[in-house]
Design a protein around this motif. Structure first.
Motif, mmCIF file in Angstrom:
data_model
loop_
_atom_site.group_PDB
_atom_site.id
_atom_site.type_symbol
_atom_site.label_atom_id
_atom_site.label_comp_id
_atom_site.label_asym_id
_atom_site.label_seq_id
_atom_site.Cartn_x
_atom_site.Cartn_y
_atom_site.Cartn_z
ATOM 1 N N GLY A 1 0.809 -1.201 0.000
ATOM 2 C CA GLY A 1 0.000 0.000 0.000
ATOM 3 C C GLY A 1 0.850 1.261 0.000
ATOM 4 O O GLY A 1 2.050 1.237 -0.335
ATOM 5 N N PRO B 1 -0.928 -2.411 -6.938
ATOM 6 C CA PRO B 1 -1.451 -1.045 -6.947
ATOM 7 C C PRO B 1 -1.147 -0.341 -8.262
ATOM 8 O O PRO B 1 -0.211 -0.709 -8.984
ATOM 9 N N PRO C 1 -2.467 -4.259 -12.178
ATOM 10 C CA PRO C 1 -3.689 -4.413 -11.380
ATOM 11 C C PRO C 1 -4.805 -5.065 -12.187
ATOM 12 O O PRO C 1 -4.846 -4.963 -13.416
ATOM 13 N N LYS D 1 -8.986 1.361 -5.998
ATOM 14 C CA LYS D 1 -8.221 1.342 -4.762
ATOM 15 C C LYS D 1 -7.330 2.583 -4.772
ATOM 16 O O LYS D 1 -7.215 3.263 -5.782
ATOM 17 N N ARG D 2 -6.703 2.866 -3.674
ATOM 18 C CA ARG D 2 -5.951 4.111 -3.567
ATOM 19 C C ARG D 2 -4.872 4.213 -4.639
ATOM 20 O O ARG D 2 -4.069 3.290 -4.814
ATOM 21 N N SER E 1 -11.843 -3.133 -1.437
ATOM 22 C CA SER E 1 -10.760 -2.254 -1.005
ATOM 23 C C SER E 1 -10.963 -1.905 0.461
ATOM 24 O O SER E 1 -11.992 -2.241 1.064
#
Length: 485
Positions: free
Chosen positions: A181, A206, A282, A289-290, A448
């Motif tokens: 993350g 990510p 991804p 997601k972030r 998420s």
């Protein structure tokens, strides 16, 4: 006889949100403001996250209070130490640092309908009384470590990135990093040059896009100080671009396509190995997601002493971890980059509103609040960075400033006592609108940390910051019930 001339206000949490609200209240003449902080210093996430390369992923000029611009940022994206120093300095200069009591952990709060006050309880057994209570504990304050089999059997050091153990020397060590993350993409490049080997366990790849970071020269900082409009221009430009990103996440602007192109170009340029590149693609829409910003994440993963494992960790052993494919990965140190309990909000505090209703029961189907600030049945309570106020882009400081101003207006309505509470139908109408917009947004399409255990998106705001600021600029009397003292 009660002779109070000013409401007693207790703020829980001394990060950006809590301190900003205290500043807002003090600037408008409210003197009886006490900020309770369980840690030994102010700063919130910028106090806690001291891992290598910890920095903001929003430009510094925007990631700061609008009323306290800092011309002396040394980088476009400031590091944690500089941000923490900024928080302390502004809090001191604007008269709230002395109102903070550190080392005071709030364990619970209960509303007394007879006196329209809150009884705030601390871990030491002390009880405080507040006419208005503000909870500003944040969404990213409680680290999560998965309860894996054998977790306590590991023989070496193991710690969460938000509780970095600086006594551990990683030189030459085999390090298992679990999670990819926002924290991991900063600290992995920071530890890779000295570690013997780094194994990165990636559950979900990510999207990582370029971070246009630069250092600010002394001359540039002097210009910002002497001609504030030059810095303001950059801040406003950043604001406009970030608002376009926010619009993209709700499907109404083209910037998402540009960000996706930036990610794809960065990946192809920095990762030549097609097998590794496939691991780093991804399997969900960008923004779901972030979105992460880094110039050195992909270059780090191609280093000879770094491996990326896409099989999940199923067991911790005394000398390593076992992944789902049965492979044992030796490790001397484990670093958990596994995020935070973002959807639990005020937990583990026990909060009881009118009639003894617990907040846990009120939120049994997921956290919800009127503009993320007010909960029906919980009078004289304001939340900062509450449900559905997080952003996929832009600066959360802007959102929290709006919340601080809204809370100050509520406090003004009970300046002489009594209670103010959001009407249930107002909150229900707001929540129905927000949840529908979230379903139609990019966040409606993947799992998420924005979602709680029920699948409800309880963290994010499905619009622009400008919309939120406009809608919270004035308290609508029709949406609230005010009971005089």
């Amino acid at each position: 006889m009660d002779t109070r001339t000013s409401p007693r206000i207790v703020v829980i949490g001394a990060g950006f949100g809590g301190l900003g609200t205290a500043i807002e209240l003090v600037r408008h003449g409210f003197e009886d403001v006490t900020v309770l902080e369980k840690a030994e210093d102010v700063g919130g996430v910028w106090r806690d996250n001291t891992y290598p390369n910890a920095a903001c992923d929003v430009p510094s000029s925007l990631y700061s209070w609008s009323f306290a611009q800092n011309p002396d940022w040394h980088r476009r994206y400031a590091g944690h130490a500089e941000i923490l120093a900024y928080i302390r300095r502004v809090a001191a200069e604007l008269g709230v640092l002395d109102r903070v009591r550190t080392g005071v952990e709030v364990t619970g709060a209960a509303y007394d309908e007879d006196t329209a006050t809150w009884r705030v309880e601390t871990a030491t057994g002390e009880t405080l009384t507040a006419d208005f209570l503000v909870a500003a504990v944040g969404q990213l304050s409680r680290p999560v470590i998965p309860d894996l089999p054998g977790r306590d059997s590991f023989a070496g050091p193991a710690f969460h990135s938000a509780r970095w153990d600086h006594s551990v020397d990683l030189t030459g060590k085999r390090v298992a990093v679990i999670g990819t993350g926002a924290s991991a993409i900063q600290f992995v490049p920071g530890i890779q040059p000295t570690a013997g080997h780094v194994t990165v366990f990636q559950r979900s790849a990510p999207y990582v896009v370029p971070k246009p970071d630069i250092g600010y020269s002394r001359a540039r900082r002097a210009l910002y100080a002497r001609v504030p409009g030059t810095q303001a221009f950059g801040r406003n430009l950043t604001w406009v671009l970030s608002e376009q990103l926010n619009k993209s996440l709700t499907g109404t602007a083209p910037m998402k396509k540009l960000m996706e192109a930036g990610w794809h170009a960065l990946l192809r340029a920095q990762v030549r190995d097609p097998e590794l590149r496939a691991k780093l693609k991804p399997d969900y829409p960008i923004g779901c997601k972030r979105l992460l910003f880094s110039n050195d994440w992909y270059p780090t993963l191609v280093k000879p002493n770094v491996d990326v494992v896409t099989h999940g960790v199923v067991e911790v052993l005394p000398d390593g971890v076992r992944s789902a494919d049965g492979t044992v990965h030796p490790a001397d140190v484990i670093i958990w980059g596994t995020g935070f309990a973002a959807t639990e909000f005020l937990a583990p505090m026990k909060v009881q509103g009118a009639g003894g209703t617990s907040l846990d029961d009120a939120w049994a189907d997921g956290a919800r609040a009127y503009f993320g600030i007010c909960v029906p049945g919980f009078p004289n309570l304001g939340l900062v960075y509450g449900p559905n106020t997080n952003l996929g882009g832009s600066s959360i400081i802007n959102m929290m400033e709006s919340q601080s101003g809204f809370i100050r207006q509520l406090v003004e309505r009970v300046r002489d006592g009594g209670s103010v509470a959001v009407r249930p139908e107002a909150e229900e109408s707001f929540d129905a609108e927000i949840q529908q917009r979230l379903r139609d947004s990019v966040w409606g399409g993947c799992a998420s940390w924005y979602r709680d255990d029920h699948g409800r998106v309880t963290t994010n705001w499905p619009g622009t910051v400008a919309e939120y600021k406009q809608r919270t600029a004035r308290v609508d009397p029709a949406d609230f019930e005010v009971t005089p003292r």
